[in-house]
Design an enzyme around this catalytic site. Structure first.
Site, PDB file in Angstrom:
ATOM      1  N   GLU A 195       5.568  -9.941  -5.554  1.00  0.00           N
ATOM      2  CA  GLU A 195       4.817  -8.833  -6.170  1.00  0.00           C
ATOM      3  C   GLU A 195       5.002  -8.897  -7.688  1.00  0.00           C
ATOM      4  O   GLU A 195       6.097  -9.181  -8.186  1.00  0.00           O
ATOM      5  CB  GLU A 195       5.260  -7.493  -5.576  1.00  0.00           C
ATOM      6  CG  GLU A 195       6.752  -7.180  -5.724  1.00  0.00           C
ATOM      7  CD  GLU A 195       7.061  -6.433  -7.002  1.00  0.00           C
ATOM      8  OE1 GLU A 195       6.116  -6.081  -7.716  1.00  0.00           O
ATOM      9  OE2 GLU A 195       8.248  -6.230  -7.289  1.00  0.00           O
ATOM     10  N   THR A 251      14.006   1.128 -10.917  1.00  0.00           N
ATOM     11  CA  THR A 251      12.678   1.150 -10.316  1.00  0.00           C
ATOM     12  C   THR A 251      12.790   1.884  -8.980  1.00  0.00           C
ATOM     13  O   THR A 251      13.871   2.335  -8.604  1.00  0.00           O
ATOM     14  CB  THR A 251      12.145  -0.277 -10.077  1.00  0.00           C
ATOM     15  OG1 THR A 251      12.868  -0.876  -8.981  1.00  0.00           O
ATOM     16  CG2 THR A 251      12.319  -1.151 -11.315  1.00  0.00           C
ATOM     17  N   CYS A 252      11.682   1.968  -8.255  1.00  0.00           N
ATOM     18  CA  CYS A 252      11.736   2.663  -6.962  1.00  0.00           C
ATOM     19  C   CYS A 252      12.602   1.919  -5.955  1.00  0.00           C
ATOM     20  O   CYS A 252      13.075   2.511  -4.974  1.00  0.00           O
ATOM     21  CB  CYS A 252      10.327   2.853  -6.411  1.00  0.00           C
ATOM     22  SG  CYS A 252       9.418   1.311  -6.175  1.00  0.00           S
ATOM     23  N   ALA A 292     -11.118   9.379   2.757  1.00  0.00           N
ATOM     24  CA  ALA A 292     -10.377   9.436   1.498  1.00  0.00           C
ATOM     25  C   ALA A 292      -8.959   8.918   1.646  1.00  0.00           C
ATOM     26  O   ALA A 292      -8.048   9.344   0.945  1.00  0.00           O
ATOM     27  CB  ALA A 292     -10.356  10.875   0.986  1.00  0.00           C
ATOM     28  N   GLY A 293      -8.750   7.973   2.571  1.00  0.00           N
ATOM     29  CA  GLY A 293      -7.410   7.431   2.764  1.00  0.00           C
ATOM     30  C   GLY A 293      -6.931   6.640   1.554  1.00  0.00           C
ATOM     31  O   GLY A 293      -7.721   6.047   0.824  1.00  0.00           O
ATOM     32  N   GLU A 294      -5.607   6.630   1.354  1.00  0.00           N
ATOM     33  CA  GLU A 294      -5.033   5.955   0.186  1.00  0.00           C
ATOM     34  C   GLU A 294      -5.334   4.462   0.182  1.00  0.00           C
ATOM     35  O   GLU A 294      -5.707   3.887  -0.836  1.00  0.00           O
ATOM     36  CB  GLU A 294      -3.516   6.181   0.156  1.00  0.00           C
ATOM     37  CG  GLU A 294      -2.832   5.537  -1.046  1.00  0.00           C
ATOM     38  CD  GLU A 294      -1.333   5.735  -1.033  1.00  0.00           C
ATOM     39  OE1 GLU A 294      -0.671   5.214  -1.940  1.00  0.00           O
ATOM     40  OE2 GLU A 294      -0.822   6.387  -0.101  1.00  0.00           O
ATOM     41  N   MET A 295      -5.186   3.810   1.368  1.00  0.00           N
ATOM     42  CA  MET A 295      -5.423   2.368   1.416  1.00  0.00           C
ATOM     43  C   MET A 295      -6.886   2.038   1.165  1.00  0.00           C
ATOM     44  O   MET A 295      -7.223   1.013   0.568  1.00  0.00           O
ATOM     45  CB  MET A 295      -4.960   1.801   2.762  1.00  0.00           C
ATOM     46  CG  MET A 295      -3.460   1.692   2.884  1.00  0.00           C
ATOM     47  SD  MET A 295      -2.933   0.775   4.340  1.00  0.00           S
ATOM     48  CE  MET A 295      -3.360   1.921   5.647  1.00  0.00           C
TER      49      MET A 295
END
Length: 435
Positions: free
Chosen positions: A128, A63-64, A204-207
Protein backbone atom coordinates in the site's frame (compact mmCIF):
# COMPACT_ATOMS: atom_id res chain seq x y z
CA UNK A 1 28.99 16.25 13.40
CA UNK A 2 25.74 17.91 14.44
CA UNK A 3 25.07 15.37 17.21
CA UNK A 4 24.77 15.86 20.96
CA UNK A 5 28.09 15.56 22.79
CA UNK A 6 29.00 12.20 24.30
CA UNK A 7 28.93 12.66 28.06
CA UNK A 8 31.92 10.45 28.89
CA UNK A 9 34.52 10.91 26.17
CA UNK A 10 36.79 8.34 27.78
CA UNK A 11 34.23 5.70 26.85
CA UNK A 12 34.25 6.51 23.14
CA UNK A 13 31.74 4.47 21.15
CA UNK A 14 29.10 4.96 18.50
CA UNK A 15 25.60 5.58 19.83
CA UNK A 16 22.95 2.97 19.06
CA UNK A 17 20.00 3.22 16.69
CA UNK A 18 16.95 2.02 18.61
CA UNK A 19 13.32 1.56 17.55
CA UNK A 20 10.50 0.98 20.03
CA UNK A 21 6.88 0.62 18.98
CA UNK A 22 3.70 -1.34 18.48
CA UNK A 23 1.67 -2.08 15.35
CA UNK A 24 -1.27 -4.02 13.90
CA UNK A 25 0.56 -7.30 14.51
CA UNK A 26 1.14 -6.73 18.23
CA UNK A 27 -1.70 -4.44 19.37
CA UNK A 28 -5.49 -4.37 18.99
CA UNK A 29 -7.12 -1.50 17.14
CA UNK A 30 -8.48 -0.22 20.48
CA UNK A 31 -4.94 -0.05 21.92
CA UNK A 32 -3.57 1.58 18.78
CA UNK A 33 -6.29 4.22 18.95
CA UNK A 34 -5.46 4.84 22.61
CA UNK A 35 -1.73 5.33 21.93
CA UNK A 36 -2.02 7.22 18.60
CA UNK A 37 -0.59 10.77 18.50
CA UNK A 38 -2.05 13.78 16.72
CA UNK A 39 0.40 16.09 14.93
CA UNK A 40 0.37 18.52 17.86
CA UNK A 41 0.86 15.74 20.43
CA UNK A 42 3.68 14.25 18.35
CA UNK A 43 5.53 17.58 18.20
CA UNK A 44 5.28 18.08 21.97
CA UNK A 45 6.38 14.50 22.69
CA UNK A 46 9.31 14.78 20.26
CA UNK A 47 10.61 17.86 22.02
CA UNK A 48 10.29 16.15 25.39
CA UNK A 49 12.13 13.06 24.14
CA UNK A 50 14.88 15.09 22.52
CA UNK A 51 15.27 17.14 25.68
CA UNK A 52 16.30 14.04 27.63
CA UNK A 53 20.13 13.82 27.92
CA UNK A 54 20.38 10.18 26.79
CA UNK A 55 18.53 10.77 23.50
CA UNK A 56 20.57 12.41 20.75
CA UNK A 57 18.06 12.21 17.89
CA UNK A 58 14.46 11.08 17.65
CA UNK A 59 11.52 10.72 15.20
CA UNK A 60 7.97 9.68 16.10
CA UNK A 61 5.73 7.78 13.66
CA UNK A 62 2.00 7.55 14.37
CA UNK A 63 -0.50 6.08 11.89
CA UNK A 64 -3.70 4.05 12.27
CA UNK A 65 -1.62 0.86 12.22
CA UNK A 66 1.50 1.78 14.21
CA UNK A 67 3.13 4.05 16.78
CA UNK A 68 6.93 3.92 16.73
CA UNK A 69 9.77 5.93 18.24
CA UNK A 70 13.04 5.83 16.28
CA UNK A 71 15.97 7.24 18.25
CA UNK A 72 19.74 7.46 18.62
CA UNK A 73 21.13 7.03 22.12
CA UNK A 74 24.26 6.26 24.14
CA UNK A 75 22.17 4.45 26.74
CA UNK A 76 19.70 2.05 25.15
CA UNK A 77 17.89 0.88 28.28
CA UNK A 78 17.41 4.37 29.72
CA UNK A 79 16.26 5.71 26.33
CA UNK A 80 13.67 2.93 26.01
CA UNK A 81 12.36 3.55 29.52
CA UNK A 82 12.21 7.28 28.80
CA UNK A 83 10.18 6.66 25.64
CA UNK A 84 7.76 4.38 27.50
CA UNK A 85 7.32 6.88 30.31
CA UNK A 86 6.65 9.82 27.99
CA UNK A 87 4.17 7.83 25.88
CA UNK A 88 2.41 6.89 29.11
CA UNK A 89 2.34 10.50 30.33
CA UNK A 90 1.21 12.13 27.09
CA UNK A 91 -1.45 9.51 26.33
CA UNK A 92 -2.50 9.11 30.00
CA UNK A 93 -2.15 5.35 29.64
CA UNK A 94 -0.36 3.16 32.21
CA UNK A 95 2.78 1.54 30.83
CA UNK A 96 1.33 -1.84 31.79
CA UNK A 97 -1.53 -1.28 29.34
CA UNK A 98 0.76 -1.27 26.29
CA UNK A 99 4.09 -2.74 27.45
CA UNK A 100 3.32 -6.30 26.28
CA UNK A 101 2.53 -5.04 22.78
CA UNK A 102 5.87 -3.25 22.37
CA UNK A 103 8.77 -4.49 20.26
CA UNK A 104 12.32 -3.13 20.51
CA UNK A 105 14.82 -3.30 17.64
CA UNK A 106 18.46 -2.24 17.92
CA UNK A 107 21.18 -1.67 15.31
CA UNK A 108 20.73 -3.59 12.04
CA UNK A 109 17.31 -4.86 13.17
CA UNK A 110 16.11 -1.28 13.68
CA UNK A 111 17.55 -0.23 10.31
CA UNK A 112 15.91 -3.19 8.54
CA UNK A 113 12.60 -2.53 10.29
CA UNK A 114 12.41 1.10 9.18
CA UNK A 115 13.34 0.14 5.61
CA UNK A 116 10.53 -2.46 5.62
CA UNK A 117 8.02 0.00 7.06
CA UNK A 118 8.77 2.77 4.56
CA UNK A 119 8.73 0.24 1.68
CA UNK A 120 5.31 -1.07 2.83
CA UNK A 121 6.61 -4.60 3.46
CA UNK A 122 5.52 -4.34 7.10
CA UNK A 123 2.06 -2.95 6.33
CA UNK A 124 -1.24 -4.67 7.00
CA UNK A 125 -1.68 -4.63 3.21
CA UNK A 126 1.74 -5.23 1.63
CA UNK A 127 2.48 -2.69 -1.09
CA UNK A 128 0.00 0.00 0.00
CA UNK A 129 1.40 3.41 -0.97
CA UNK A 130 0.06 5.59 1.87
CA UNK A 131 2.73 4.67 4.43
CA UNK A 132 5.54 6.38 2.48
CA UNK A 133 3.75 9.73 2.61
CA UNK A 134 2.94 9.27 6.30
CA UNK A 135 6.58 8.56 7.21
CA UNK A 136 7.77 11.50 5.11
CA UNK A 137 5.36 13.72 7.03
CA UNK A 138 6.66 12.47 10.38
CA UNK A 139 10.27 12.98 9.26
CA UNK A 140 9.49 16.50 8.03
CA UNK A 141 7.95 17.33 11.43
CA UNK A 142 11.11 16.07 13.19
CA UNK A 143 13.42 18.14 10.97
CA UNK A 144 11.32 21.27 11.52
CA UNK A 145 11.80 21.10 15.29
CA UNK A 146 15.35 19.80 14.87
CA UNK A 147 15.01 16.48 16.71
CA UNK A 148 16.52 14.56 13.77
CA UNK A 149 20.26 14.84 13.14
CA UNK A 150 23.10 13.39 11.09
CA UNK A 151 22.29 9.72 11.70
CA UNK A 152 18.50 9.71 11.37
CA UNK A 153 18.62 12.15 8.45
CA UNK A 154 20.87 9.76 6.59
CA UNK A 155 18.79 6.74 7.63
CA UNK A 156 15.46 8.21 6.48
CA UNK A 157 16.84 9.47 3.17
CA UNK A 158 18.22 5.99 2.52
CA UNK A 159 14.85 4.48 3.50
CA UNK A 160 13.02 6.69 0.98
CA UNK A 161 15.49 5.67 -1.74
CA UNK A 162 14.99 2.00 -0.85
CA UNK A 163 11.20 2.38 -1.05
CA UNK A 164 11.46 4.01 -4.47
CA UNK A 165 13.77 1.28 -5.74
CA UNK A 166 11.48 -1.49 -4.48
CA UNK A 167 8.46 0.19 -6.09
CA UNK A 168 10.41 0.50 -9.37
CA UNK A 169 12.16 -2.87 -9.51
CA UNK A 170 9.39 -5.13 -8.16
CA UNK A 171 5.68 -5.54 -8.87
CA UNK A 172 4.73 -4.95 -5.25
CA UNK A 173 2.25 -2.20 -6.15
CA UNK A 174 1.00 -3.57 -9.47
CA UNK A 175 -1.92 -5.68 -8.26
CA UNK A 176 -5.27 -4.49 -6.92
CA UNK A 177 -5.79 -5.48 -3.29
CA UNK A 178 -8.92 -3.52 -2.35
CA UNK A 179 -12.49 -4.42 -3.28
CA UNK A 180 -13.17 -1.15 -5.06
CA UNK A 181 -9.87 -1.02 -6.92
CA UNK A 182 -10.11 -4.67 -7.96
CA UNK A 183 -13.55 -3.96 -9.43
CA UNK A 184 -12.19 -1.14 -11.57
CA UNK A 185 -9.25 -3.27 -12.73
CA UNK A 186 -11.75 -5.90 -13.92
CA UNK A 187 -13.70 -3.20 -15.74
CA UNK A 188 -10.56 -2.11 -17.53
CA UNK A 189 -9.98 -5.68 -18.71
CA UNK A 190 -13.53 -5.90 -20.06
CA UNK A 191 -13.60 -2.56 -21.88
CA UNK A 192 -9.91 -2.05 -22.58
CA UNK A 193 -10.27 1.56 -21.48
CA UNK A 194 -12.77 3.17 -19.14
CA UNK A 195 -12.53 6.57 -20.75
CA UNK A 196 -15.94 8.07 -21.63
CA UNK A 197 -17.87 5.04 -20.28
CA UNK A 198 -21.19 5.90 -18.63
CA UNK A 199 -21.63 4.84 -15.01
CA UNK A 200 -24.63 4.28 -12.72
CA UNK A 201 -24.08 4.29 -8.95
CA UNK A 202 -26.90 2.67 -6.96
CA UNK A 203 -26.93 3.19 -3.19
CA UNK A 204 -24.45 4.97 -0.95
CA UNK A 205 -22.10 2.28 0.35
CA UNK A 206 -18.54 3.31 1.21
CA UNK A 207 -16.91 0.77 -1.12
CA UNK A 208 -19.18 1.85 -3.99
CA UNK A 209 -18.10 5.46 -3.45
CA UNK A 210 -14.46 4.41 -3.44
CA UNK A 211 -15.03 2.56 -6.71
CA UNK A 212 -16.52 5.75 -8.15
CA UNK A 213 -13.45 7.70 -7.10
CA UNK A 214 -11.24 5.17 -8.92
CA UNK A 215 -13.47 5.49 -11.99
CA UNK A 216 -13.18 9.28 -11.96
CA UNK A 217 -9.41 8.92 -12.01
CA UNK A 218 -9.88 6.83 -15.15
CA UNK A 219 -11.77 9.67 -16.89
CA UNK A 220 -15.20 8.02 -17.16
CA UNK A 221 -17.95 9.89 -18.98
CA UNK A 222 -21.43 10.62 -17.65
CA UNK A 223 -22.31 9.56 -14.10
CA UNK A 224 -25.82 8.78 -12.85
CA UNK A 225 -26.65 8.30 -9.15
CA UNK A 226 -29.72 6.61 -7.71
CA UNK A 227 -30.66 6.21 -4.06
CA UNK A 228 -33.93 5.29 -2.34
CA UNK A 229 -33.69 8.64 -0.57
CA UNK A 230 -33.59 11.05 -3.50
CA UNK A 231 -32.05 13.81 -1.39
CA UNK A 232 -29.07 11.57 -0.65
CA UNK A 233 -28.88 10.76 -4.36
CA UNK A 234 -28.66 14.47 -5.17
CA UNK A 235 -25.89 14.89 -2.60
CA UNK A 236 -23.82 12.06 -4.13
CA UNK A 237 -24.49 13.31 -7.66
CA UNK A 238 -23.06 16.71 -6.73
CA UNK A 239 -20.02 15.00 -5.17
CA UNK A 240 -19.26 13.13 -8.41
CA UNK A 241 -20.45 15.90 -10.74
CA UNK A 242 -23.20 13.59 -11.99
CA UNK A 243 -26.97 13.44 -12.39
CA UNK A 244 -29.40 12.04 -9.81
CA UNK A 245 -32.21 9.76 -10.98
CA UNK A 246 -35.16 8.17 -9.20
CA UNK A 247 -35.05 4.48 -8.26
CA UNK A 248 -37.88 3.87 -10.73
CA UNK A 249 -35.67 5.14 -13.58
CA UNK A 250 -32.95 2.49 -13.09
CA UNK A 251 -34.46 0.02 -15.59
CA UNK A 252 -34.49 2.60 -18.40
CA UNK A 253 -30.99 3.78 -17.46
CA UNK A 254 -29.65 0.25 -18.14
CA UNK A 255 -30.06 0.93 -21.84
CA UNK A 256 -27.42 3.65 -21.91
CA UNK A 257 -24.90 3.01 -19.10
CA UNK A 258 -21.88 0.72 -19.39
CA UNK A 259 -20.94 0.19 -15.73
CA UNK A 260 -23.30 -0.30 -12.77
CA UNK A 261 -21.97 -0.17 -9.20
CA UNK A 262 -24.51 -1.22 -6.59
CA UNK A 263 -24.27 -1.15 -2.80
CA UNK A 264 -27.63 -0.91 -1.04
CA UNK A 265 -29.16 -2.54 2.03
CA UNK A 266 -32.03 -4.05 0.08
CA UNK A 267 -33.05 -7.65 0.99
CA UNK A 268 -34.14 -8.23 -2.64
CA UNK A 269 -32.48 -7.86 -6.04
CA UNK A 270 -32.43 -4.28 -7.31
CA UNK A 271 -31.73 -5.41 -10.87
CA UNK A 272 -33.20 -8.63 -12.30
CA UNK A 273 -32.32 -10.84 -15.24
CA UNK A 274 -35.47 -9.86 -17.15
CA UNK A 275 -34.70 -6.15 -16.82
CA UNK A 276 -31.19 -6.61 -18.21
CA UNK A 277 -32.40 -8.94 -20.99
CA UNK A 278 -34.72 -6.17 -22.25
CA UNK A 279 -31.93 -3.59 -22.04
CA UNK A 280 -29.45 -5.79 -23.92
CA UNK A 281 -31.72 -5.90 -27.00
CA UNK A 282 -31.87 -2.11 -27.11
CA UNK A 283 -28.13 -1.83 -26.42
CA UNK A 284 -27.38 -3.86 -29.58
CA UNK A 285 -25.23 -6.22 -27.48
CA UNK A 286 -22.82 -3.54 -26.22
CA UNK A 287 -21.10 -4.95 -23.08
CA UNK A 288 -22.48 -4.03 -19.68
CA UNK A 289 -20.49 -4.50 -16.45
CA UNK A 290 -22.08 -4.95 -12.99
CA UNK A 291 -20.14 -4.49 -9.75
CA UNK A 292 -22.26 -5.82 -6.90
CA UNK A 293 -20.71 -4.77 -3.59
CA UNK A 294 -23.86 -5.37 -1.54
CA UNK A 295 -24.51 -8.09 1.04
CA UNK A 296 -27.06 -9.52 0.43
CA UNK A 297 -26.58 -9.12 -3.31
CA UNK A 298 -28.33 -6.37 -5.27
CA UNK A 299 -27.89 -7.90 -8.73
CA UNK A 300 -29.35 -11.20 -9.89
CA UNK A 301 -26.36 -13.53 -10.55
CA UNK A 302 -28.32 -15.15 -13.42
CA UNK A 303 -27.60 -11.98 -15.40
CA UNK A 304 -24.11 -13.39 -15.93
CA UNK A 305 -25.57 -15.97 -18.34
CA UNK A 306 -26.70 -13.30 -20.76
CA UNK A 307 -24.51 -12.34 -23.71
CA UNK A 308 -22.08 -9.47 -23.15
CA UNK A 309 -23.00 -9.07 -19.49
CA UNK A 310 -20.45 -9.35 -16.69
CA UNK A 311 -21.46 -9.55 -13.02
CA UNK A 312 -18.94 -9.57 -10.18
CA UNK A 313 -20.00 -9.78 -6.54
CA UNK A 314 -18.02 -9.53 -3.28
CA UNK A 315 -16.87 -13.17 -3.40
CA UNK A 316 -15.64 -12.82 -6.99
CA UNK A 317 -13.70 -9.70 -6.12
CA UNK A 318 -12.21 -11.28 -3.01
CA UNK A 319 -10.97 -14.15 -5.15
CA UNK A 320 -9.21 -11.66 -7.42
CA UNK A 321 -7.75 -9.89 -4.40
CA UNK A 322 -6.48 -13.12 -2.79
CA UNK A 323 -4.65 -14.00 -6.00
CA UNK A 324 -3.21 -10.50 -6.24
CA UNK A 325 -2.04 -10.62 -2.63
CA UNK A 326 -0.13 -13.81 -3.46
CA UNK A 327 1.47 -11.97 -6.37
CA UNK A 328 2.43 -9.07 -4.10
CA UNK A 329 3.93 -11.40 -1.53
CA UNK A 330 6.05 -13.06 -4.22
CA UNK A 331 7.29 -9.62 -5.27
CA UNK A 332 7.93 -8.75 -1.62
CA UNK A 333 10.66 -11.40 -1.53
CA UNK A 334 12.59 -9.35 -4.11
CA UNK A 335 12.04 -6.29 -1.93
CA UNK A 336 13.54 -8.06 1.09
CA UNK A 337 16.72 -8.72 -0.89
CA UNK A 338 17.00 -5.04 -1.80
CA UNK A 339 16.51 -4.15 1.87
CA UNK A 340 19.23 -6.59 3.00
CA UNK A 341 21.68 -4.97 0.55
CA UNK A 342 20.89 -1.49 1.85
CA UNK A 343 21.12 -2.49 5.52
CA UNK A 344 24.70 -3.60 4.84
CA UNK A 345 25.51 -0.38 2.96
CA UNK A 346 24.05 1.81 5.68
CA UNK A 347 25.92 -0.17 8.34
CA UNK A 348 29.21 0.53 6.50
CA UNK A 349 28.46 4.26 6.50
CA UNK A 350 27.39 4.20 10.14
CA UNK A 351 30.43 2.26 11.30
CA UNK A 352 32.68 4.77 9.58
CA UNK A 353 31.34 7.51 11.83
CA UNK A 354 33.79 6.47 14.54
CA UNK A 355 36.60 6.45 11.95
CA UNK A 356 35.67 9.96 10.84
CA UNK A 357 35.37 11.11 14.43
CA UNK A 358 38.84 9.73 15.23
CA UNK A 359 40.39 11.36 12.16
CA UNK A 360 38.72 14.71 12.99
CA UNK A 361 39.87 14.47 16.62
CA UNK A 362 43.44 13.70 15.49
CA UNK A 363 43.41 16.62 13.04
CA UNK A 364 42.05 18.98 15.72
CA UNK A 365 44.75 17.90 18.19
CA UNK A 366 47.56 18.51 15.66
CA UNK A 367 45.97 21.84 14.69
CA UNK A 368 45.89 22.92 18.32
CA UNK A 369 49.54 21.96 18.87
CA UNK A 370 50.62 23.67 15.62
CA UNK A 371 48.69 26.85 16.43
CA UNK A 372 50.27 27.18 19.90
CA UNK A 373 53.81 26.42 18.71
CA UNK A 374 53.53 28.64 15.63
CA UNK A 375 52.29 31.53 17.78
CA UNK A 376 55.28 31.12 20.15
CA UNK A 377 57.72 31.05 17.23
CA UNK A 378 56.23 34.09 15.47
CA UNK A 379 56.29 36.12 18.69
CA UNK A 380 60.09 35.70 18.79
CA UNK A 381 60.40 36.65 15.13
CA UNK A 382 58.84 40.10 15.30
CA UNK A 383 60.91 41.33 12.36
CA UNK A 384 58.77 39.20 9.97
CA UNK A 385 56.05 40.83 7.93
CA UNK A 386 52.40 39.65 8.12
CA UNK A 387 52.88 38.07 4.70
CA UNK A 388 55.84 36.06 6.00
CA UNK A 389 53.81 34.97 9.07
CA UNK A 390 50.95 33.82 6.87
CA UNK A 391 53.40 31.84 4.72
CA UNK A 392 54.66 30.01 7.83
CA UNK A 393 51.06 29.23 8.90
CA UNK A 394 50.26 27.81 5.47
CA UNK A 395 53.44 25.72 5.56
CA UNK A 396 52.41 24.37 8.99
CA UNK A 397 48.96 23.40 7.65
CA UNK A 398 50.58 21.67 4.70
CA UNK A 399 52.78 19.68 7.09
CA UNK A 400 49.73 18.52 9.05
CA UNK A 401 47.87 17.45 5.89
CA UNK A 402 50.84 15.43 4.66
CA UNK A 403 51.45 13.87 8.08
CA UNK A 404 47.78 12.82 8.33
CA UNK A 405 47.44 11.52 4.76
CA UNK A 406 48.78 8.00 5.30
CA UNK A 407 47.23 7.48 8.78
CA UNK A 408 43.85 8.56 7.36
CA UNK A 409 44.05 6.07 4.49
CA UNK A 410 45.21 3.37 6.90
CA UNK A 411 42.34 3.90 9.35
CA UNK A 412 39.70 3.98 6.61
CA UNK A 413 40.96 0.85 4.90
CA UNK A 414 41.54 -1.18 8.09
CA UNK A 415 38.16 -0.37 9.61
CA UNK A 416 35.97 -0.73 6.52
CA UNK A 417 34.86 -4.27 7.29
CA UNK A 418 35.66 -4.43 11.00
CA UNK A 419 35.16 -1.02 12.64
CA UNK A 420 35.98 -2.30 16.11
CA UNK A 421 39.55 -3.29 15.19
CA UNK A 422 42.44 -2.46 17.47
CA UNK A 423 43.53 0.29 15.05
CA UNK A 424 41.06 2.89 16.30
CA UNK A 425 41.65 2.04 19.93
CA UNK A 426 45.44 2.28 19.57
CA UNK A 427 45.18 5.57 17.63
CA UNK A 428 43.00 7.17 20.27
CA UNK A 429 45.23 5.97 23.11
CA UNK A 430 48.46 6.79 21.28
CA UNK A 431 47.45 10.43 20.77
CA UNK A 432 45.36 10.64 23.98
CA UNK A 433 42.29 11.74 22.03
CA UNK A 434 39.84 10.86 24.82
CA UNK A 435 41.46 12.99 27.54
Amino acid sequence: MGMKEVKDKKDFALPEIVLIGLNHKTASVELRECIAFSEEEAATTLEALHGHPVIREVILFSTCNRVEVLLVSDNRSEAVETAKRLISEYKTAPIDSFDDALYIHVGDKAIRHIFRVVSSLDSMMVGEPQILGQIKGAYRAATEIKTSGVILNRLLHRAFAVAKRIRTETGIGDHAVSISYAAIELGRKIFGTLGEKKVLLIGAGEMAELAMEHLLRNSVGEIFVSNRTFERGLELARKFNGQAIQFEEIENCLQCVDIIISSTGSPDFIITRDQVKKAIRKRRNCPIFFIDIAVPRDIDPKINRLTNTYVYDIDDLKGVIDENIKDRNREAVKGERIIDENVIQFRHWYNNLDVVSTIVALRNKLDDIARVETKKTLQSLNHLSETDCETIRRMTNAFIKKILHDPTLFLKSHTKHDPKTICLDVTRKLFKLDE
